[in-house]
Design a protein around this motif. Structure first.
Motif, short mmCIF file in Angstrom:
data_model
loop_
_atom_site.label_atom_id
_atom_site.label_comp_id
_atom_site.label_asym_id
_atom_site.label_seq_id
_atom_site.Cartn_x
_atom_site.Cartn_y
_atom_site.Cartn_z
N THR B 208 8.17 27.14 22.14
CA THR B 208 7.31 27.93 21.83
C THR B 208 6.12 27.71 22.51
O THR B 208 5.07 28.84 22.43
CB THR B 208 6.68 27.21 20.71
N MET B 209 6.28 27.23 24.20
CA MET B 209 5.25 26.99 24.77
C MET B 209 5.15 28.52 25.70
O MET B 209 5.67 29.38 26.08
CB MET B 209 5.01 25.40 25.66
N SER B 210 4.16 28.58 26.34
CA SER B 210 3.42 29.75 27.39
C SER B 210 4.32 28.98 28.73
O SER B 210 4.71 27.60 28.96
CB SER B 210 1.95 29.10 27.65
N SER B 211 4.43 30.10 29.14
CA SER B 211 5.20 29.84 30.51
C SER B 211 4.03 29.16 31.64
O SER B 211 4.89 28.81 32.69
CB SER B 211 5.12 31.44 31.45
N ASN B 212 2.81 28.54 31.59
CA ASN B 212 2.51 27.75 31.98
C ASN B 212 2.32 26.50 31.76
O ASN B 212 1.99 25.69 32.34
CB ASN B 212 1.07 27.73 32.52
N HIS B 244 14.79 35.27 24.54
CA HIS B 244 15.46 35.05 26.37
C HIS B 244 14.34 34.40 26.73
O HIS B 244 14.74 33.59 27.38
CB HIS B 244 15.76 36.16 26.86
N ASP B 245 13.49 35.37 26.60
CA ASP B 245 12.26 33.98 27.43
C ASP B 245 11.11 32.53 26.64
O ASP B 245 11.60 32.15 27.35
CB ASP B 245 10.93 34.94 27.53
N LYS B 246 11.62 32.60 25.41
CA LYS B 246 10.81 31.95 25.06
C LYS B 246 11.45 31.87 23.21
O LYS B 246 11.50 32.32 23.22
CB LYS B 246 8.99 31.80 24.76
N ARG B 248 9.94 31.81 20.22
CA ARG B 248 8.79 32.10 19.51
C ARG B 248 8.70 31.39 18.55
O ARG B 248 9.77 32.03 17.30
CB ARG B 248 7.81 34.25 18.83
N LEU B 249 7.22 30.61 17.97
CA LEU B 249 6.86 29.91 16.43
C LEU B 249 6.68 31.00 15.43
O LEU B 249 6.32 32.07 15.76
CB LEU B 249 5.90 29.14 16.76
N THR B 347 6.99 43.10 16.03
CA THR B 347 7.71 43.21 16.87
C THR B 347 8.89 42.58 17.82
O THR B 347 8.99 43.91 18.41
CB THR B 347 5.75 42.91 17.93
N PHE B 348 8.66 41.46 17.55
CA PHE B 348 9.81 40.70 18.84
C PHE B 348 11.20 40.63 17.95
O PHE B 348 12.19 40.31 18.93
CB PHE B 348 8.85 39.79 19.06
N PHE B 477 13.44 28.92 40.44
CA PHE B 477 13.79 29.64 39.04
C PHE B 477 14.71 28.91 38.45
O PHE B 477 14.91 28.44 37.45
CB PHE B 477 13.79 30.78 38.76
N ALA B 478 15.99 29.26 39.06
CA ALA B 478 17.48 28.85 38.77
C ALA B 478 17.65 26.52 38.18
O ALA B 478 18.43 26.75 37.18
CB ALA B 478 18.02 28.65 39.30
N ARG B 481 16.37 26.32 35.27
CA ARG B 481 16.82 26.80 33.63
C ARG B 481 17.78 25.84 33.77
O ARG B 481 18.01 25.13 32.37
CB ARG B 481 17.46 28.38 34.18
#
Lengths: 249, 628
Positions: B208-212, B244-246, B248-249, B347-348, B477-478, B481
């Protein structure tokens, strides 16, 4: 639905080099948005001619349209990349960096100007300090709260600034977002004690009178913030302030 | 000590911003470091609210009850004196936010509204629509900007904290950081450093976190000697929306406001959810936990969902999904109370949650564990001394930690809406503590020669050089993952020693591969691959800590669950029944063995695990957690 996602991306290696276009193709799968697709391309940095290239550089953080980081121009519209669903976009999807801010690299720009503007307009409620004084702020009517809430969701993403014809390199115009924040703080029961300072910050050169009333800002705001309402209210307040300055002082 | 002492704060979310305010208000200057403009910090993702007893709902809520709920919610694994202060001072934190102009949702009288959250029976959560974290972050950001305007705060935004500068006695005397534009490393002097660098759930890949939120800064100070505690306790939020990317909560507020979780009773039922009649729906939380129903704590809800999906095979369409249903509630009510999150789902996911049940599954969310921090106990009140140099001090002198990156307050499981509170409160405490520490340093704390700083900077430049020139063929990046896949497979909601051994084995291989990368980006300008490659090494290291701690804890507590060691509450039996008494005796014996903090020290051979007693002086554990 196509089996591929095709991107045309405007790239630039640094602030002083020239820009170029590069095309990328990647496998389609449902649920992708522009950020998740860019993540795929970052791991597989190969352009559509099959050449290995440097991974695309862009800004993102929350990936749920609340942090304001991933603004870019997608098919001619400035918006948040994370909330741009691939299946709702026409292909090839054209990605460009915001054009009104200094470019850092590829799709990444420097929006420091916007934070500087928040400092200039004193977008805060002045208070003694963060310690507890055992009192709440004055009561706020639910309706007033609802209006303030619209403006307090501004992410400083820069889409309104990008869309505004008056905001550009050769103009001093402060832009719509900071004016929205003046309105937000001028409407707070204690924040309004400091409204004069905020109004003076948006009067004169580069101030609110530079707004050309194109109304592009409200159309692109990802949070549907009624920025033109704020500009109208602050316009009236600055006029009144101008008269006060002229006759009272 | 330098002429004008300086305090460095790393991280500009709620914790870092509150620490900054405190330090400035006590007369010192702050250098504030962040990977991005602080206004974009992950605190903005918190949706539902912030807990504080205001008792405005006629429920006779009390601070004592907030303390009890927090301690029990955490399955007794948190040191209790600081929890006392956290709950005592929560109303003051809320009042201060109110004075900052936060747009808290109001009742018709114009007072702050409060809603129900998980693991409690009273409405105790103040909120601002469904973007409470964003609102609190922005208000704090504004106050810090006010101090910036006054010259007391210097921001270093788009800088990556790399390491501490330690003197020969191991005392923290500054930092090194990398400018993310020109990739240059610089050293910075400081008399104290506070890290408030947030969570680490990116270790699980999609979360659920931000990419940082990689946990890299925590890993960096850990490698320099800061102890890490309770790493195995990771909160899996029951209601995530897979992507795919996160993931979302979907806020716990959905359940607090009346949302119901269900699956079709029949395995393989492919009917549209709206066509499934009420009696063919399995509202499993309501059936299994009638007292709390859908608002059981997060760990309980996540396990129940996994049980229904993985063991009973009742997931929607056979997939890892269950329904979170709001469709029985009036649209107007939902839009007012949950507008922001409903908008996000639309939205998502492209469906309207007012019309159709949402599809959700547990997602990696919050790290209860983190950098170990101390506190000074107040023997008179049983709480923590309000201002003291030991509060939130790490095991490195001069280094403090606050917010999600520390291990305090939440024990084995965090209650919803306690994190915005602990982030703000701990920032304030750490700010006060760092100032107390700096004031106590005196004149004998001589200025450190430049050579010490130069040598740390060179060390970091060499790490960069090694990553840039390495040509082992691995893609960072791999690797990330793969790390995420592994963590979600074997270090997730349900764990087993077999799976954890497999995870540790896999992490060991990833660790080695992470030092054999080949970067596709060879630029010395804004090179995101370089900073990412370093963060991936750090994530793998913390992943190993989490898996190792989990492997060694042979019990179930809060979010940490191993079926093999589960003590089941006998069904339908309560206090007074001999079967329950027998269960309780086993529970007590297990506490004697396992109610202790996991303390991890970094060594060249990997994490070394020890244990430390928990301060249980406020509420001794005499009753098992029971949400039936």
């Amino acid at each position: 639905m196509s089996k591929e996602i095709v991107f045309k991306i405007r790239r630039q290696d640094g602030p002083s080099t020239s820009a170029y276009w590069e095309e990328f193709r990647m496998p389609h799968s449902p649920g992708h948005n522009v950020v998740s697709a860019l993540m795929y391309l970052r791991e597989h940095p190969v352009n559509s001619r099959g050449e290995k290239v440097q991974p695309i550089v862009w800004d993102s953080n929350c990936m749920e349209e609340v942090c304001g980081a991933c603004s870019m121009i997608i098919n001619d519209v400035p918006r948040q990349a994370c909330a741009a669903l691939i299946d709702e976009l026409e292909q090839p999807i054209v990605l460009e960096p915001l054009s009104k801010f200094p470019l850092i690299r590829d799709l990444m720009v420097d929006r420091q100007k916007m934070f500087d503007a928040l400092l200039k307009v004193k977008a805060w409620v002045p208070m003694d300090g963060s310690w507890d004084i055992h009192r709440h702020a004055p009561l706020i009517a639910p309706d007033d709260q609802s209006i303030r809430y619209l403006f307090s969701r501004c992410m400083t993403c820069g889409c309104c600034m990008e869309a505004c014809p008056q905001f550009h390199e050769n103009s001093a115009f402060i832009g719509p977002a900071p004016i929205g924040q003046v309105d937000l703080h001028n409407s707070h029961p204690t924040g309004k004690y400091a409204r004069e300072g905020r109004l003076h910050a948006v009067m004169g050169d580069g101030g609110i009178t530079d707004c050309g009333n194109a109304q592009n800002c409200v159309q692109v705001c990802p949070k549907d913030i009624p920025l033109t309402d704020a500009i109208a209210r602050i316009g009236r307040q600055t006029t009144a302030q101008w008269l006060r300055d002229l006759f009272v002082k | 000590m330098a002429a004008k002492p300086r305090i460095i704060i790393v991280g500009g979310g709620l914790g870092g911003l509150w620490a900054t305010m405190r330090v400035v208000e006590r007369g010192f200057n702050v250098d504030l470091f962040s990977l991005f403009p602080v206004k974009r910090s992950h605190s903005c993702c918190a949706q539902g609210g912030i807990n504080a007893v205001l008792d405005v709902k006629g429920q006779n809520d009390s601070i004592h009850q907030h303390i009890v709920d927090t301690i029990k919610g955490g399955d007794y694994l948190a040191d209790q004196p600081p929890i006392r202060n956290l709950c005592d001072e929560a109303p003051g934190v809320i009042r201060t936010f109110d004075r900052m102009g936060v747009t808290f949702s109001r009742t018709p009288e114009g007072i702050m509204d409060q809603r129900l959250f998980g693991g409690v029976k009273n409405k105790r959560t103040a909120f601002a629509g469904a973007t409470t974290g964003q609102q609190l972050l922005y208000a704090s950001d504004e106050q810090v900007r006010r101090y910036e305007a006054g010259g007391a705060v210097t921001k270093y935004e788009s800088w990556d904290f790399l390491s501490l500068v330690l003197d020969e006695n191991g005392v923290c005397r500054g930092t090194t950081a990398m400018d993310l534009s020109n990739m240059q490393v610089r050293e910075f002097r400081a008399d104290a450093v506070i890290v408030a660098t947030g969570g680490l759930a990116l270790i699980y890949g999609r979360s659920t976190m931000s990419s940082n939120s990689t946990g890299a800064p925590a890993a960096r100070v850990f490698q320099q000697g800061a102890k890490f505690a309770n790493g195995e306790f990771i909160q899996f939020h029951p209601t995530g929306m897979p992507g795919h990317d996160k993931n979302r909560l979907m806020s716990e507020a959905c359940r607090g406001e009346g949302g119901r979780i269900w699956v079709p009773r029949k395995e393989g039922d492919t009917r549209d959810p709206l066509e499934i009649p009420e009696d063919e729906r399995f509202y499993f939380l309501e059936e299994w936990y009638p007292a709390y129903g859908n608002t059981v704590p997060r760990d309980v809800a996540s396990r129940a969902i996994c049980r229904v999906v993985r063991h009973m095979k009742l997931g929607i369409g056979g997939k890892d999904l269950v329904y979170l249903d709001l469709t029985h509630l009036p649209r107007e009510f939902l839009e007012t109370k949950l507008g922001g999150i409903l908008e996000m789902y639309r939205t998502f996911f492209g469906e309207d949650p007012c019309e159709r049940p949402m599809q959700i599954f547990p997602a990696t969310h919050y790290s209860m564990g983190g950098i170990w921090v101390d506190f000074e106990k107040d023997e008179q009140t049983g709480g923590m001394v309000s201002v003291h140099a030991r509060n939130h001090a790490t095991s490195i002198p001069g280094l403090y930690a606050a917010g999600e990156c520390d291990f305090a307050y939440h024990g084995a499981n965090r209650l919803g809406a306690n994190s915005l509170l602990s982030a703000s409160f701990s920032g304030q405490v750490a700010g006060d503590a760092a100032v107390a520490y700096v004031k106590g340093l005196g004149k004998d704390n001589a200025e450190l020669p430049q050579s010490v700083y130069d040598s740390e900077r060179k060390k970091q430049e060499e790490v960069n050089q090694a990553v840039m020139t390495s040509d082992g063929g691995e893609n960072p990046f791999a690797l990330h993952r793969e790390l995420g896949d592994l963590m979600r497979e074997d270090v997730f909601v349900e764990r087993s020693n077999e799976g954890l051994d497999r995870a540790l084995d896999g992490i060991g291989k990833l660790k080695e591969r992470s030092h054999r990368v080949s970067l596709d980006d060879q630029s010395s300008w804004s090179n995101q691959s370089l900073s990412w490659a370093r963060q991936v090494q750090d994530m793998i290291l913390l992943g190993e800590v989490i898996a190792k701690c989990a492997r060694m804890r042979d019990e179930c507590r809060g979010s940490h669950y191993k079926a093999e060691f589960e003590l089941k509450i006998p069904e339908g039996k309560f206090e007074g029944d001999p079967e329950y008494a027998e269960y309780k005796a086993k529970w007590k014996a297990n506490n004697d063995k396992w109610l202790k903090h996991t303390i991890v020290t970094h060594t060249a051979d990997g994490p070394q695990v020890d244990y430390k007693p928990v301060d249980l002086s406020v509420l001794p554990p005499d009753k098992p957690r029971d949400y039936r």
